[in-house]
Motif scaffolding. Structure first.
Motif, PDB file in Angstrom:
ATOM      1  N   ASN A  55     -34.992  -0.028  80.516  1.00  0.00           N
ATOM      2  CA  ASN A  55     -33.628  -0.468  80.188  1.00  0.00           C
ATOM      3  C   ASN A  55     -33.592  -1.883  79.633  1.00  0.00           C
ATOM      4  O   ASN A  55     -32.551  -2.543  79.668  1.00  0.00           O
ATOM      5  CB  ASN A  55     -32.741  -0.375  81.437  1.00  0.00           C
ATOM      6  CG  ASN A  55     -32.564   1.034  81.897  1.00  0.00           C
ATOM      7  OD1 ASN A  55     -32.347   1.929  81.090  1.00  0.00           O
ATOM      8  ND2 ASN A  55     -32.680   1.270  83.190  1.00  0.00           N
ATOM      9  N   LEU A  56     -34.715  -2.349  79.117  1.00  0.00           N
ATOM     10  CA  LEU A  56     -34.793  -3.729  78.635  1.00  0.00           C
ATOM     11  C   LEU A  56     -33.841  -4.005  77.474  1.00  0.00           C
ATOM     12  O   LEU A  56     -33.261  -5.084  77.394  1.00  0.00           O
ATOM     13  CB  LEU A  56     -36.232  -4.046  78.230  1.00  0.00           C
ATOM     14  CG  LEU A  56     -36.636  -5.502  78.218  1.00  0.00           C
ATOM     15  CD1 LEU A  56     -36.369  -6.154  79.552  1.00  0.00           C
ATOM     16  CD2 LEU A  56     -38.099  -5.648  77.861  1.00  0.00           C
ATOM     17  N   ASP A  57     -33.651  -3.025  76.583  1.00  0.00           N
ATOM     18  CA  ASP A  57     -32.734  -3.239  75.462  1.00  0.00           C
ATOM     19  C   ASP A  57     -31.302  -3.423  75.943  1.00  0.00           C
ATOM     20  O   ASP A  57     -30.581  -4.301  75.470  1.00  0.00           O
ATOM     21  CB  ASP A  57     -32.831  -2.099  74.458  1.00  0.00           C
ATOM     22  CG  ASP A  57     -32.601  -0.735  75.098  1.00  0.00           C
ATOM     23  OD1 ASP A  57     -32.680  -0.626  76.339  1.00  0.00           O
ATOM     24  OD2 ASP A  57     -32.343   0.224  74.346  1.00  0.00           O
ATOM     25  N   THR A  58     -30.872  -2.627  76.920  1.00  0.00           N
ATOM     26  CA  THR A  58     -29.520  -2.763  77.461  1.00  0.00           C
ATOM     27  C   THR A  58     -29.366  -4.079  78.224  1.00  0.00           C
ATOM     28  O   THR A  58     -28.359  -4.782  78.068  1.00  0.00           O
ATOM     29  CB  THR A  58     -29.212  -1.586  78.412  1.00  0.00           C
ATOM     30  OG1 THR A  58     -29.425  -0.377  77.711  1.00  0.00           O
ATOM     31  CG2 THR A  58     -27.798  -1.641  78.903  1.00  0.00           C
ATOM     32  N   LEU A  59     -30.376  -4.411  79.016  1.00  0.00           N
ATOM     33  CA  LEU A  59     -30.314  -5.668  79.768  1.00  0.00           C
ATOM     34  C   LEU A  59     -30.312  -6.868  78.829  1.00  0.00           C
ATOM     35  O   LEU A  59     -29.610  -7.851  79.064  1.00  0.00           O
ATOM     36  CB  LEU A  59     -31.503  -5.756  80.729  1.00  0.00           C
ATOM     37  CG  LEU A  59     -31.513  -4.758  81.882  1.00  0.00           C
ATOM     38  CD1 LEU A  59     -32.836  -4.821  82.623  1.00  0.00           C
ATOM     39  CD2 LEU A  59     -30.358  -5.020  82.810  1.00  0.00           C
ATOM     40  N   GLY A  60     -31.097  -6.794  77.765  1.00  0.00           N
ATOM     41  CA  GLY A  60     -31.132  -7.885  76.792  1.00  0.00           C
ATOM     42  C   GLY A  60     -29.795  -8.074  76.105  1.00  0.00           C
ATOM     43  O   GLY A  60     -29.334  -9.203  75.917  1.00  0.00           O
ATOM     44  N   LEU A  61     -29.159  -6.970  75.721  1.00  0.00           N
ATOM     45  CA  LEU A  61     -27.847  -7.053  75.077  1.00  0.00           C
ATOM     46  C   LEU A  61     -26.818  -7.649  76.031  1.00  0.00           C
ATOM     47  O   LEU A  61     -26.025  -8.511  75.648  1.00  0.00           O
ATOM     48  CB  LEU A  61     -27.396  -5.665  74.602  1.00  0.00           C
ATOM     49  CG  LEU A  61     -26.035  -5.600  73.930  1.00  0.00           C
ATOM     50  CD1 LEU A  61     -26.039  -6.453  72.661  1.00  0.00           C
ATOM     51  CD2 LEU A  61     -25.664  -4.167  73.619  1.00  0.00           C
ATOM     52  N   GLN A  62     -26.842  -7.224  77.288  1.00  0.00           N
ATOM     53  CA  GLN A  62     -25.919  -7.784  78.273  1.00  0.00           C
ATOM     54  C   GLN A  62     -26.182  -9.275  78.481  1.00  0.00           C
ATOM     55  O   GLN A  62     -25.228 -10.064  78.590  1.00  0.00           O
ATOM     56  CB  GLN A  62     -26.047  -7.041  79.597  1.00  0.00           C
ATOM     57  CG  GLN A  62     -25.524  -5.635  79.558  1.00  0.00           C
ATOM     58  CD  GLN A  62     -25.791  -4.880  80.843  1.00  0.00           C
ATOM     59  OE1 GLN A  62     -26.446  -5.380  81.750  1.00  0.00           O
ATOM     60  NE2 GLN A  62     -25.284  -3.661  80.928  1.00  0.00           N
ATOM     61  N   ALA A  63     -27.451  -9.667  78.507  1.00  0.00           N
ATOM     62  CA  ALA A  63     -27.785 -11.081  78.687  1.00  0.00           C
ATOM     63  C   ALA A  63     -27.280 -11.909  77.511  1.00  0.00           C
ATOM     64  O   ALA A  63     -26.756 -13.018  77.693  1.00  0.00           O
ATOM     65  CB  ALA A  63     -29.295 -11.248  78.853  1.00  0.00           C
ATOM     66  N   ILE A  64     -27.427 -11.376  76.285  1.00  0.00           N
ATOM     67  CA  ILE A  64     -26.938 -12.102  75.107  1.00  0.00           C
ATOM     68  C   ILE A  64     -25.424 -12.242  75.153  1.00  0.00           C
ATOM     69  O   ILE A  64     -24.883 -13.317  74.873  1.00  0.00           O
ATOM     70  CB  ILE A  64     -27.398 -11.399  73.809  1.00  0.00           C
ATOM     71  CG1 ILE A  64     -28.902 -11.599  73.623  1.00  0.00           C
ATOM     72  CG2 ILE A  64     -26.638 -11.910  72.599  1.00  0.00           C
ATOM     73  CD1 ILE A  64     -29.492 -10.808  72.486  1.00  0.00           C
ATOM     74  N   LEU A  65     -24.729 -11.170  75.518  1.00  0.00           N
ATOM     75  CA  LEU A  65     -23.262 -11.237  75.581  1.00  0.00           C
ATOM     76  C   LEU A  65     -22.788 -12.213  76.657  1.00  0.00           C
ATOM     77  O   LEU A  65     -21.848 -12.988  76.431  1.00  0.00           O
ATOM     78  CB  LEU A  65     -22.691  -9.842  75.839  1.00  0.00           C
ATOM     79  CG  LEU A  65     -22.849  -8.844  74.701  1.00  0.00           C
ATOM     80  CD1 LEU A  65     -22.339  -7.473  75.122  1.00  0.00           C
ATOM     81  CD2 LEU A  65     -22.128  -9.324  73.457  1.00  0.00           C
ATOM     82  N   ILE A  66     -23.429 -12.207  77.802  1.00  0.00           N
ATOM     83  CA  ILE A  66     -23.061 -13.146  78.863  1.00  0.00           C
ATOM     84  C   ILE A  66     -23.333 -14.579  78.425  1.00  0.00           C
ATOM     85  O   ILE A  66     -22.520 -15.488  78.655  1.00  0.00           O
ATOM     86  CB  ILE A  66     -23.812 -12.808  80.165  1.00  0.00           C
ATOM     87  CG1 ILE A  66     -23.283 -11.500  80.741  1.00  0.00           C
ATOM     88  CG2 ILE A  66     -23.685 -13.933  81.185  1.00  0.00           C
ATOM     89  CD1 ILE A  66     -24.104 -10.956  81.882  1.00  0.00           C
ATOM     90  N   THR A  67     -24.463 -14.806  77.749  1.00  0.00           N
ATOM     91  CA  THR A  67     -24.793 -16.141  77.263  1.00  0.00           C
ATOM     92  C   THR A  67     -23.785 -16.626  76.241  1.00  0.00           C
ATOM     93  O   THR A  67     -23.303 -17.767  76.314  1.00  0.00           O
ATOM     94  CB  THR A  67     -26.207 -16.147  76.647  1.00  0.00           C
ATOM     95  OG1 THR A  67     -27.137 -15.726  77.638  1.00  0.00           O
ATOM     96  CG2 THR A  67     -26.575 -17.514  76.129  1.00  0.00           C
ATOM     97  N   LEU A  68     -23.449 -15.770  75.281  1.00  0.00           N
ATOM     98  CA  LEU A  68     -22.473 -16.159  74.259  1.00  0.00           C
ATOM     99  C   LEU A  68     -21.102 -16.439  74.868  1.00  0.00           C
ATOM    100  O   LEU A  68     -20.425 -17.402  74.478  1.00  0.00           O
ATOM    101  CB  LEU A  68     -22.377 -15.073  73.185  1.00  0.00           C
ATOM    102  CG  LEU A  68     -23.601 -14.928  72.291  1.00  0.00           C
ATOM    103  CD1 LEU A  68     -23.426 -13.743  71.346  1.00  0.00           C
ATOM    104  CD2 LEU A  68     -23.878 -16.205  71.514  1.00  0.00           C
ATOM    105  N   ALA A  69     -20.702 -15.624  75.824  1.00  0.00           N
ATOM    106  CA  ALA A  69     -19.415 -15.856  76.484  1.00  0.00           C
ATOM    107  C   ALA A  69     -19.440 -17.164  77.271  1.00  0.00           C
ATOM    108  O   ALA A  69     -18.458 -17.929  77.260  1.00  0.00           O
ATOM    109  CB  ALA A  69     -19.077 -14.688  77.407  1.00  0.00           C
ATOM    110  N   GLY A  70     -20.550 -17.460  77.926  1.00  0.00           N
ATOM    111  CA  GLY A  70     -20.666 -18.715  78.677  1.00  0.00           C
ATOM    112  C   GLY A  70     -20.633 -19.931  77.763  1.00  0.00           C
ATOM    113  O   GLY A  70     -19.971 -20.927  78.064  1.00  0.00           O
TER     114      GLY A  70
END
Length: 91
Positions: A55-70
């Motif tokens: 699930n690395l692709d899904t986790l990576g996308l979530q991490a990018i979205l959380i980072t951008l929102a932060g």
């Protein structure tokens, strides 16, 4: 919860008590090496977990979205604080 706070408080107390020993003033390098070793072991454990790797692709996308929102939230709050307190209000 109380146990974690107690252990942290105990560590602070021991640190304050031991700072008079000159040999212990150079423990920064040792602490840094221990942190690197722990990060290495964490990476090894993550790499061995097939559920995470699959699930690395899904986790990576979530991490990018959380980072951008932060980052966006930090920029907006910084801009608001600057405008409210530091910019010269011209009327």
């Amino acid at each position: 919860m109380f146990t974690v706070f107690f252990v942290m408080l105990l560590g602070v107390g021991i640190g304050i008590g031991l700072r008079s020993f000159p040999i212990l003033k150079h423990t920064g390098i040792l602490v840094r090496l221990v942190i690197f070793a722990l990060l290495f072991l964490l990476g090894r454990e993550v790499g061995q977990n097939p559920k995470i790797i699959d699930n690395l692709d899904t986790l990576g996308l979530q991490a990018i979205l959380i980072t951008l929102a932060g980052v966006a939230g930090s920029v907006l709050c910084s801009w608001f604080v600057y405008r409210l307190f530091f910019s010269k209000h011209e009327k």
